[in-house]
Design an enzyme around this catalytic site. Structure first.
Site, mmCIF file in Angstrom:
data_model
loop_
_atom_site.group_PDB
_atom_site.id
_atom_site.type_symbol
_atom_site.label_atom_id
_atom_site.label_comp_id
_atom_site.label_asym_id
_atom_site.label_seq_id
_atom_site.Cartn_x
_atom_site.Cartn_y
_atom_site.Cartn_z
ATOM 1 N N ASP A 11 -8.917 6.699 8.903
ATOM 2 C CA ASP A 11 -9.845 5.656 8.444
ATOM 3 C C ASP A 11 -9.916 4.543 9.480
ATOM 4 O OD1 ASP A 11 -11.549 4.477 6.365
ATOM 5 O OD2 ASP A 11 -9.982 2.946 6.225
ATOM 6 N N HIS A 45 -13.235 2.889 8.509
ATOM 7 C CA HIS A 45 -12.504 1.717 7.990
ATOM 8 C C HIS A 45 -13.077 1.295 6.628
ATOM 9 C CE1 HIS A 45 -9.686 -1.604 9.576
ATOM 10 N NE2 HIS A 45 -9.687 -1.629 8.251
ATOM 11 N N GLN A 46 -13.097 2.234 5.716
ATOM 12 C CA GLN A 46 -13.672 1.946 4.401
ATOM 13 C C GLN A 46 -12.640 1.979 3.281
ATOM 14 O OE1 GLN A 46 -16.271 5.702 4.000
ATOM 15 N NE2 GLN A 46 -15.804 5.308 1.856
ATOM 16 N N ALA A 47 -11.348 2.148 3.638
ATOM 17 C CA ALA A 47 -10.336 2.317 2.591
ATOM 18 C C ALA A 47 -10.287 1.117 1.640
ATOM 19 C CB ALA A 47 -8.961 2.566 3.208
ATOM 20 N N PHE A 48 -10.576 -0.071 2.161
ATOM 21 C CA PHE A 48 -10.501 -1.289 1.336
ATOM 22 C C PHE A 48 -11.744 -1.484 0.478
ATOM 23 C CE2 PHE A 48 -13.690 -4.169 3.130
ATOM 24 C CZ PHE A 48 -14.087 -3.422 4.234
ATOM 25 N N GLU A 80 -12.022 1.407 17.555
ATOM 26 C CA GLU A 80 -13.075 1.368 16.519
ATOM 27 C C GLU A 80 -14.010 0.166 16.633
ATOM 28 O OE1 GLU A 80 -10.536 1.091 12.941
ATOM 29 O OE2 GLU A 80 -11.382 -0.896 12.594
ATOM 30 N N ILE A 119 0.838 -1.208 0.000
ATOM 31 C CA ILE A 119 0.000 0.000 0.000
ATOM 32 C C ILE A 119 0.873 1.258 0.000
ATOM 33 C CG2 ILE A 119 -1.702 1.312 1.330
ATOM 34 C CD1 ILE A 119 -2.765 -1.453 2.350
ATOM 35 N N THR A 130 -4.482 5.245 7.591
ATOM 36 C CA THR A 130 -5.416 4.277 7.012
ATOM 37 C C THR A 130 -4.914 2.864 7.299
ATOM 38 O OG1 THR A 130 -4.279 4.313 4.872
ATOM 39 C CG2 THR A 130 -6.145 5.812 5.123
ATOM 40 N N SER A 131 -4.052 2.733 8.327
ATOM 41 C CA SER A 131 -3.439 1.413 8.560
ATOM 42 C C SER A 131 -4.153 0.663 9.689
ATOM 43 C CB SER A 131 -1.958 1.589 8.836
ATOM 44 O OG SER A 131 -1.302 0.356 8.695
ATOM 45 N N ARG A 132 -3.775 0.939 10.927
ATOM 46 C CA ARG A 132 -4.475 0.383 12.087
ATOM 47 C C ARG A 132 -4.502 1.463 13.167
ATOM 48 N NH1 ARG A 132 -6.262 -2.790 9.167
ATOM 49 N NH2 ARG A 132 -6.200 -5.066 9.230
HETATM 50 N N1 LIG Z 1 -7.930 0.743 6.146
HETATM 51 C C1 LIG Z 1 -8.052 -0.383 5.451
HETATM 52 O O1 LIG Z 1 -9.127 -0.661 4.896
HETATM 53 C C2 LIG Z 1 -6.865 -1.310 5.324
HETATM 54 C C3 LIG Z 1 -6.911 -2.317 4.340
HETATM 55 C C4 LIG Z 1 -5.795 -3.144 4.174
HETATM 56 C C5 LIG Z 1 -4.682 -3.003 4.980
HETATM 57 N N2 LIG Z 1 -4.681 -2.035 5.953
HETATM 58 C C6 LIG Z 1 -3.492 -1.873 6.811
HETATM 59 O O2 LIG Z 1 -2.415 -1.478 5.999
HETATM 60 C C7 LIG Z 1 -1.227 -2.113 6.480
HETATM 61 C C8 LIG Z 1 -0.209 -2.191 5.367
HETATM 62 O O3 LIG Z 1 -0.687 -3.086 4.363
HETATM 63 P P1 LIG Z 1 0.279 -3.611 3.203
HETATM 64 O O4 LIG Z 1 -0.526 -4.540 2.371
HETATM 65 O O5 LIG Z 1 0.986 -2.475 2.560
HETATM 66 O O6 LIG Z 1 1.323 -4.456 4.088
HETATM 67 P P2 LIG Z 1 2.787 -4.933 3.677
HETATM 68 O O7 LIG Z 1 3.097 -6.078 4.578
HETATM 69 O O8 LIG Z 1 2.887 -5.116 2.196
HETATM 70 O O9 LIG Z 1 3.706 -3.669 4.067
HETATM 71 C C9 LIG Z 1 3.951 -3.249 5.376
HETATM 72 C C10 LIG Z 1 5.311 -2.551 5.374
HETATM 73 O O10 LIG Z 1 5.506 -1.959 6.666
HETATM 74 C C11 LIG Z 1 6.871 -2.111 6.979
HETATM 75 N N3 LIG Z 1 7.119 -1.918 8.404
HETATM 76 C C12 LIG Z 1 7.066 -2.829 9.412
HETATM 77 N N4 LIG Z 1 7.396 -2.247 10.580
HETATM 78 C C13 LIG Z 1 7.655 -0.941 10.313
HETATM 79 C C14 LIG Z 1 8.050 0.167 11.104
HETATM 80 N N5 LIG Z 1 8.253 0.043 12.424
HETATM 81 N N6 LIG Z 1 8.229 1.363 10.492
HETATM 82 C C15 LIG Z 1 8.043 1.486 9.157
HETATM 83 N N7 LIG Z 1 7.670 0.478 8.364
HETATM 84 C C16 LIG Z 1 7.471 -0.721 8.931
HETATM 85 C C17 LIG Z 1 7.230 -3.496 6.463
HETATM 86 O O11 LIG Z 1 8.645 -3.649 6.307
HETATM 87 C C18 LIG Z 1 6.484 -3.512 5.134
HETATM 88 O O12 LIG Z 1 7.281 -3.031 4.073
HETATM 89 C C19 LIG Z 1 -1.733 -3.486 6.981
HETATM 90 O O13 LIG Z 1 -0.871 -4.009 7.973
HETATM 91 C C20 LIG Z 1 -3.100 -3.175 7.513
HETATM 92 O O14 LIG Z 1 -2.984 -2.932 8.911
HETATM 93 C C21 LIG Z 1 -5.742 -1.188 6.126
#
Ligand SMILES: NC(=O)c1ccc[n+]([C@@H]2O[C@H](COP(=O)([O-])OP(=O)(O)OC[C@H]3O[C@@H](n4cnc5c(N)ncnc54)[C@H](O)[C@@H]3O)[C@@H](O)[C@H]2O)c1
Length: 336
Positions: free
Chosen positions: A260, A297-300, A265, A157, A234-236
């Protein structure tokens, strides 16, 4: 295989039914509305697999209950797996599978939508115009071209977002323990987190939630940010210390905030609570700021992502039933 599918909405059923039918209709999908928890785990009785989403809880108590009923597979409909006690799952012999990549663009593009909406005050302009207020005061934005965007976590992402930002003519700073060589070649510069926080006009979080990233954005991190910077998560939710961010908003250190995800939540998102009183005072405070945009939490939430999530989930279950191994198991090295 009989599968107890927790936290389901009509849209989950539509996409999972289509994926199951396309794959031969082998699985009996038992759709359950409640979230998976210690109280609801009993609903999985008779199922060999449980399918769960982001706010379902698979802690030691839940996993113990599931194992006791003969559940052998936990198939997550998400990429993140921070809600699962992996050590306990392994001890109990429950395989945990996930959907590692289902459209990074869905989340990256929603992130862009939040960035642009906040920048150009679209959330405020929409309400104003509907009330016949066509004044522009308070709606000044900034050109994206030439701005510095800090991307924390350049996995699937983060890379997708960084590439879009490079396309806007932004300077991209990145921070990740595992730099992406192709992104570097495309023009992004890898820097320390402190440098990224201090130098970015826009900071966007795309790392997973782990013990190391819990409250990565705390009071000290907020203090390092440029005054007036934009922060997007938009992560967690728990990657951000919400109280620290509220203090940053009040102090003007954070100029614009897009969320997001939110650390508490689970009691709010995915439900229609419009007729109820919100008991979470911290969340309620967030909603009072004119410079905060929250989506639930609608980004996906795109056709492509939902299709891919359903197809991979069904494929995980099919492979597990046939071979004892899911296609995308959460690898054991991630437990260490
Ligand atoms: N809002 C949403 O609808 C939604 C949907 C999908 C995923 N997500 C979140 O997005 C996150 C990322 O997804 P992705 O598919 O890109 O995952 P991914 O595993 O492809 O990438 C995660 C990256 O974070 C890096 N990382 C780990 N620890 C770190 C730190 N301390 N500092 C900086 N970088 C670090 C990893 O090396 C990796 O490159 C998921 O873990 C999930 O929590 C949110």
């Amino acid at each position: 295989m009989q599968v107890a599918v927790f936290s389901t909405k009509p849209y989950d059923r539509r996409f999972l039914d289509a994926a199951n039918a396309a794959a031969g209709g082998h699985h009996r999908l038992l759709y359950l509305e409640p979230r998976l928890s210690a109280e609801t785990a009993v609903l999985a009785r008779g199922a060999g697999a449980v399918c769960a989403f982001v706010n379902d809880v698979a802690d030691a108590a839940v996993l113990g209950a599931l194992a006791g009923m003969g559940v052998r597979l936990l198939a997550l409909r998400s990429a993140g797996f921070n809600n699962v006690d992996l050590v306990e799952a392994r001890r109990l012999g429950i395989t945990v599978a996930r959907v590692p990549a289902y459209s990074p663009e869905s989340v990256a593009e929603h992130t862009v939508a939040m960035i642009l909406a906040l920048n150009r005050r679209i959330h405020r302009a929409y309400n104003r115009v509907r009330e016949g207020n066509f004044a522009l005061d308070g709606l000044i934005g900034f050109d994206m071209k030439g701005r510095t965007v800090g991307v924390v976590g350049t996995g699937r992402i983060g890379v997708a977002l960084a590439r879009i930002m490079l396309g806007f003519g932004c300077q991209v700073l990145a921070h990740d323990p595992r730099p992406d060589a192709a992104l570097q070649a495309a023009g992004a510069a890898y820097v320390s987190l402190d440098t990224l926080l201090a130098a970015s006009d826009i900071i966007s979080l795309h790392c997973p939630l782990t013990p190391e990233t819990h409250h990565l954005i705390d009071a000290a991190a907020v203090a390092r940010m440029r005054p007036g910077a934009m922060l997007i998560n938009t992560s967690r939710g728990a990657i951000v210390d919400t109280l620290a961010v509220i203090a940053g908003l009040k102090a003007g250190r954070i100029g614009l905030l897009g969320l997001d995800v939110y650390e508490e939540e689970a009691d709010l998102f995915f439900e229609d609570l419009s007729g109820r009183v919100i008991h979470d005072d911290v969340f309620a405070r967030l909603l009072t700021f004119p410079n905060v945009l929250v989506t639930a939490h609608q980004a996906f939430f795109t056709e492509e992502a939902l299709t891919a999530i359903a197809e991979t989930t069904v494929a995980n279950i099919t492979a597990f039933e046939a071979t004892g191994q899911a296609l995308h198991e959460v690898s054991t090295e991630r437990i260490a």
